[in-house]
Design a protein around this motif. Structure first.
Motif, PDB file in Angstrom:
ATOM      1  N   ALA A  48       0.844  -1.195   0.000  1.00  0.00           N
ATOM      2  CA  ALA A  48       0.000   0.000   0.000  1.00  0.00           C
ATOM      3  C   ALA A  48       0.877   1.242   0.000  1.00  0.00           C
ATOM      4  CB  ALA A  48      -0.901  -0.006   1.228  1.00  0.00           C
ATOM      5  N   PHE A  49       0.332   2.349  -0.494  1.00  0.00           N
ATOM      6  CA  PHE A  49       1.124   3.581  -0.517  1.00  0.00           C
ATOM      7  C   PHE A  49       0.400   4.719   0.187  1.00  0.00           C
ATOM      8  CE2 PHE A  49      -0.603   2.805  -4.866  1.00  0.00           C
ATOM      9  CZ  PHE A  49      -1.598   3.769  -4.888  1.00  0.00           C
ATOM     10  N   ASP A  50       1.204   5.663   0.667  1.00  0.00           N
ATOM     11  CA  ASP A  50       0.687   6.889   1.270  1.00  0.00           C
ATOM     12  C   ASP A  50       1.333   8.069   0.569  1.00  0.00           C
ATOM     13  OD1 ASP A  50       3.278   6.956   2.234  1.00  0.00           O
ATOM     14  OD2 ASP A  50       2.728   6.560   4.317  1.00  0.00           O
ATOM     15  N   ASP A  51       1.089   9.263   1.085  1.00  0.00           N
ATOM     16  CA  ASP A  51       1.600  10.454   0.400  1.00  0.00           C
ATOM     17  C   ASP A  51       3.125  10.468   0.318  1.00  0.00           C
ATOM     18  OD1 ASP A  51       1.657  10.684   3.156  1.00  0.00           O
ATOM     19  OD2 ASP A  51       0.983  12.757   3.215  1.00  0.00           O
ATOM     20  N   MET A  70      10.879  -1.376 -15.437  1.00  0.00           N
ATOM     21  CA  MET A  70       9.960  -2.429 -15.013  1.00  0.00           C
ATOM     22  C   MET A  70       9.482  -2.143 -13.597  1.00  0.00           C
ATOM     23  SD  MET A  70      11.596  -5.842 -16.778  1.00  0.00           S
ATOM     24  CE  MET A  70      13.313  -5.493 -16.388  1.00  0.00           C
ATOM     25  N   LEU A  71       8.176  -2.281 -13.392  1.00  0.00           N
ATOM     26  CA  LEU A  71       7.556  -2.036 -12.097  1.00  0.00           C
ATOM     27  C   LEU A  71       7.090  -3.368 -11.525  1.00  0.00           C
ATOM     28  CD1 LEU A  71       6.468  -0.022  -9.984  1.00  0.00           C
ATOM     29  CD2 LEU A  71       4.385   0.161 -11.359  1.00  0.00           C
ATOM     30  N   ALA A  72       7.655  -3.727 -10.369  1.00  0.00           N
ATOM     31  CA  ALA A  72       7.371  -5.021  -9.754  1.00  0.00           C
ATOM     32  C   ALA A  72       7.021  -4.817  -8.289  1.00  0.00           C
ATOM     33  CB  ALA A  72       8.573  -5.946  -9.910  1.00  0.00           C
ATOM     34  N   ALA A  73       6.764  -5.917  -7.597  1.00  0.00           N
ATOM     35  CA  ALA A  73       6.413  -5.842  -6.179  1.00  0.00           C
ATOM     36  C   ALA A  73       6.845  -7.116  -5.471  1.00  0.00           C
ATOM     37  CB  ALA A  73       4.907  -5.627  -6.005  1.00  0.00           C
ATOM     38  N   ASN A  74       7.242  -6.979  -4.233  1.00  0.00           N
ATOM     39  CA  ASN A  74       7.569  -8.127  -3.392  1.00  0.00           C
ATOM     40  C   ASN A  74       6.351  -8.551  -2.584  1.00  0.00           C
ATOM     41  OD1 ASN A  74      10.264  -8.422  -4.162  1.00  0.00           O
ATOM     42  ND2 ASN A  74      10.989  -6.943  -2.643  1.00  0.00           N
ATOM     43  N   GLY A  75       6.279  -9.822  -2.265  1.00  0.00           N
ATOM     44  CA  GLY A  75       5.210 -10.306  -1.411  1.00  0.00           C
ATOM     45  C   GLY A  75       4.018 -10.858  -2.158  1.00  0.00           C
ATOM     46  N   LYS A  76       2.960 -11.063  -1.424  1.00  0.00           N
ATOM     47  CA  LYS A  76       1.753 -11.694  -1.950  1.00  0.00           C
ATOM     48  C   LYS A  76       0.971 -10.780  -2.881  1.00  0.00           C
ATOM     49  CE  LYS A  76      -2.528 -13.896  -0.318  1.00  0.00           C
ATOM     50  NZ  LYS A  76      -3.320 -14.286   0.887  1.00  0.00           N
ATOM     51  N   SER A  77       0.949  -9.476  -2.574  1.00  0.00           N
ATOM     52  CA  SER A  77       0.149  -8.519  -3.339  1.00  0.00           C
ATOM     53  C   SER A  77       1.023  -7.624  -4.202  1.00  0.00           C
ATOM     54  CB  SER A  77      -0.678  -7.640  -2.394  1.00  0.00           C
ATOM     55  OG  SER A  77      -1.542  -8.417  -1.601  1.00  0.00           O
ATOM     56  N   PHE A  78       0.466  -7.178  -5.327  1.00  0.00           N
ATOM     57  CA  PHE A  78       1.150  -6.168  -6.135  1.00  0.00           C
ATOM     58  C   PHE A  78       1.037  -4.817  -5.442  1.00  0.00           C
ATOM     59  CE2 PHE A  78       1.069  -2.925  -9.509  1.00  0.00           C
ATOM     60  CZ  PHE A  78       2.333  -3.127 -10.035  1.00  0.00           C
ATOM     61  N   SER A  79      -0.188  -4.352  -5.222  1.00  0.00           N
ATOM     62  CA  SER A  79      -0.429  -3.144  -4.430  1.00  0.00           C
ATOM     63  C   SER A  79      -1.902  -3.049  -4.085  1.00  0.00           C
ATOM     64  CB  SER A  79      -0.010  -1.876  -5.170  1.00  0.00           C
ATOM     65  OG  SER A  79      -0.357  -0.730  -4.403  1.00  0.00           O
ATOM     66  N   SER A  80      -2.171  -2.836  -2.805  1.00  0.00           N
ATOM     67  CA  SER A  80      -3.559  -2.707  -2.345  1.00  0.00           C
ATOM     68  C   SER A  80      -4.051  -1.274  -2.381  1.00  0.00           C
ATOM     69  CB  SER A  80      -3.697  -3.263  -0.928  1.00  0.00           C
ATOM     70  OG  SER A  80      -2.875  -2.530  -0.026  1.00  0.00           O
ATOM     71  N   GLY A  81      -3.281  -0.369  -3.012  1.00  0.00           N
ATOM     72  CA  GLY A  81      -3.708   1.016  -3.108  1.00  0.00           C
ATOM     73  C   GLY A  81      -3.375   1.805  -1.859  1.00  0.00           C
ATOM     74  N   ALA A  82      -4.321   2.595  -1.382  1.00  0.00           N
ATOM     75  CA  ALA A  82      -4.059   3.520  -0.281  1.00  0.00           C
ATOM     76  C   ALA A  82      -3.819   2.786   1.038  1.00  0.00           C
ATOM     77  CB  ALA A  82      -5.230   4.492  -0.121  1.00  0.00           C
ATOM     78  N   ASP A  83      -2.802   3.234   1.745  1.00  0.00           N
ATOM     79  CA  ASP A  83      -2.461   2.717   3.067  1.00  0.00           C
ATOM     80  C   ASP A  83      -3.572   3.069   4.071  1.00  0.00           C
ATOM     81  OD1 ASP A  83      -1.160   3.518   5.848  1.00  0.00           O
ATOM     82  OD2 ASP A  83       0.128   1.989   4.963  1.00  0.00           O
ATOM     83  N   LEU A  84      -3.892   2.143   4.981  1.00  0.00           N
ATOM     84  CA  LEU A  84      -4.979   2.365   5.941  1.00  0.00           C
ATOM     85  C   LEU A  84      -4.713   3.564   6.845  1.00  0.00           C
ATOM     86  CD1 LEU A  84      -5.911  -1.278   7.021  1.00  0.00           C
ATOM     87  CD2 LEU A  84      -7.283   0.299   5.646  1.00  0.00           C
ATOM     88  N   ASN A  85      -3.475   3.715   7.300  1.00  0.00           N
ATOM     89  CA  ASN A  85      -3.153   4.856   8.161  1.00  0.00           C
ATOM     90  C   ASN A  85      -3.310   6.172   7.416  1.00  0.00           C
ATOM     91  OD1 ASN A  85      -2.561   3.377  10.503  1.00  0.00           O
ATOM     92  ND2 ASN A  85      -0.505   2.921   9.761  1.00  0.00           N
ATOM     93  N   TRP A  86      -2.979   6.160   6.131  1.00  0.00           N
ATOM     94  CA  TRP A  86      -3.166   7.349   5.291  1.00  0.00           C
ATOM     95  C   TRP A  86      -4.656   7.662   5.174  1.00  0.00           C
ATOM     96  CZ3 TRP A  86      -2.678   7.508  -0.708  1.00  0.00           C
ATOM     97  CH2 TRP A  86      -2.620   8.830  -1.139  1.00  0.00           C
ATOM     98  N   MET A  87      -5.457   6.634   4.975  1.00  0.00           N
ATOM     99  CA  MET A  87      -6.905   6.851   4.871  1.00  0.00           C
ATOM    100  C   MET A  87      -7.480   7.381   6.176  1.00  0.00           C
ATOM    101  SD  MET A  87      -8.513   3.934   2.370  1.00  0.00           S
ATOM    102  CE  MET A  87      -7.876   2.470   3.170  1.00  0.00           C
ATOM    103  N   ARG A  88      -6.941   6.910   7.296  1.00  0.00           N
ATOM    104  CA  ARG A  88      -7.415   7.433   8.580  1.00  0.00           C
ATOM    105  C   ARG A  88      -7.108   8.924   8.694  1.00  0.00           C
ATOM    106  NH1 ARG A  88      -5.053   2.408  10.587  1.00  0.00           N
ATOM    107  NH2 ARG A  88      -6.736   0.943  11.079  1.00  0.00           N
ATOM    108  N   ARG A  89      -5.925   9.334   8.236  1.00  0.00           N
ATOM    109  CA  ARG A  89      -5.582  10.764   8.266  1.00  0.00           C
ATOM    110  C   ARG A  89      -6.489  11.555   7.336  1.00  0.00           C
ATOM    111  NH1 ARG A  89      -0.298   8.999   7.359  1.00  0.00           N
ATOM    112  NH2 ARG A  89      -0.111  10.312   5.501  1.00  0.00           N
TER     113      ARG A  89
END
Length: 264
Positions: free
Chosen positions: A28-31, A54-73
């Protein structure tokens, strides 16, 4: 630039890889992370040694979009603060979509919301059978506004309306059928091998010509076919024929040798 959240690497052939590296948070990403991604992409743009990104990602997910803490802010943000945040994400998508170098997304897992935006902003999107896609914003009472032009370009307005409205999860095969991705591979190993082959193929091509092709498609895709457009396309090919790269390419072809830009 290497840090805990993003890993960047440029190999000896000029292939740059940007890897999202927050697997425990589903990338997930934030600002702050958005700003770091923009900085990395602009660095690749400036670096003349970089030929493919090339754009890649580590782990199970590519990207879940907005970070939860960012959304809380965000919940407590004023309109002006939300607008500044949205403009930051809009810049990321714009920079990625308009990069002059060819871009390849390697989608190994779930891409949600803004994660889908990253995928459709790349020129080529490859996915594993395990990948999935969801435009889930309406479930939160929000809309995927910033990524909407890129999604609509990739899959068309009608399909975009459906999946924006339903927030259905798409598997890799349905994403392929819609044009959200270009190829589906069996697993991560096959994904990496296909990205290797495609990147090597693009290293045989004129770098200026590939940049010009990206500009060309952006101009003609939604343009009205009139005399101005026809004249513009003729001018573009004339410029490339007269360029140093164009002359080198033609000379190499006639002389049965590789052009000077070929790598690998």
């Amino acid at each position: 630039m290497n840090d805990d959240r993003i890993l960047t690497k440029i190999d000896e052939l000029g292939r740059a890889t940007l890897t999202l590296n927050r697997p425990e948070l589903h990338n997930a990403f934030d600002d702050a992370l958005i700003a770091t991604l923009v900085e990395a992409l602009k660095g690749f743009e400036r670096d003349e040694q970089v030929r493919v990104v090339m754009l890649a990602a580590n782990g199970k997910s590519f990207s879940s979009g907005a970070d939860l803490n960012w959304m809380r802010r965000m919940a407590d943000y004023t309109f002006e603060e939300n607008l500044a945040d949205a403009n930051g994400l809009a810049e990321l998508m714009k920079v990625l979509a308009n990069l002059s170098k060819p871009t390849v997304a390697l989608v190994q897992g779930a891409a949600i919301g803004g994660g889908v935006g990253l995928v459709v902003c790349c020129d080529i999107a490859l996915a594993t059978e395990q990948a999935s896609f969801c435009l889930s914003e309406v479930k939160l009472g929000l809309i995927p506004a910033v990524i909407s032009p890129y999604v609509a370009t990739a899959i068309g307005a009608r399909a975009t309306r459906r999946y924006f409205l339903t927030a259905e999860r798409l598997d890799a095969r349905e994403a392929l059928r819609l044009g959200l991705v270009h190829e589906v591979l069996a697993d991560r190993e096959a994904l990496a091998a296909r990205a290797e082959a495609l990147s090597r193929a693009m290293l045989q091509n004129g770098p200026r010509a590939m940049a010009a092709v990206k500009e060309l498609v952006a101009e003609v895709a939604h343009a009205w076919l009139d005399d101005d457009l026809i004249a513009d396309t003729a001018e573009r090919i004339a410029e490339m024929r007269a360029s140093a790269e164009g002359r080198e390419g033609l000379s190499a072809f006639l002389e049965k040798r590789q052009p000077s830009w070929v790598r690998g």
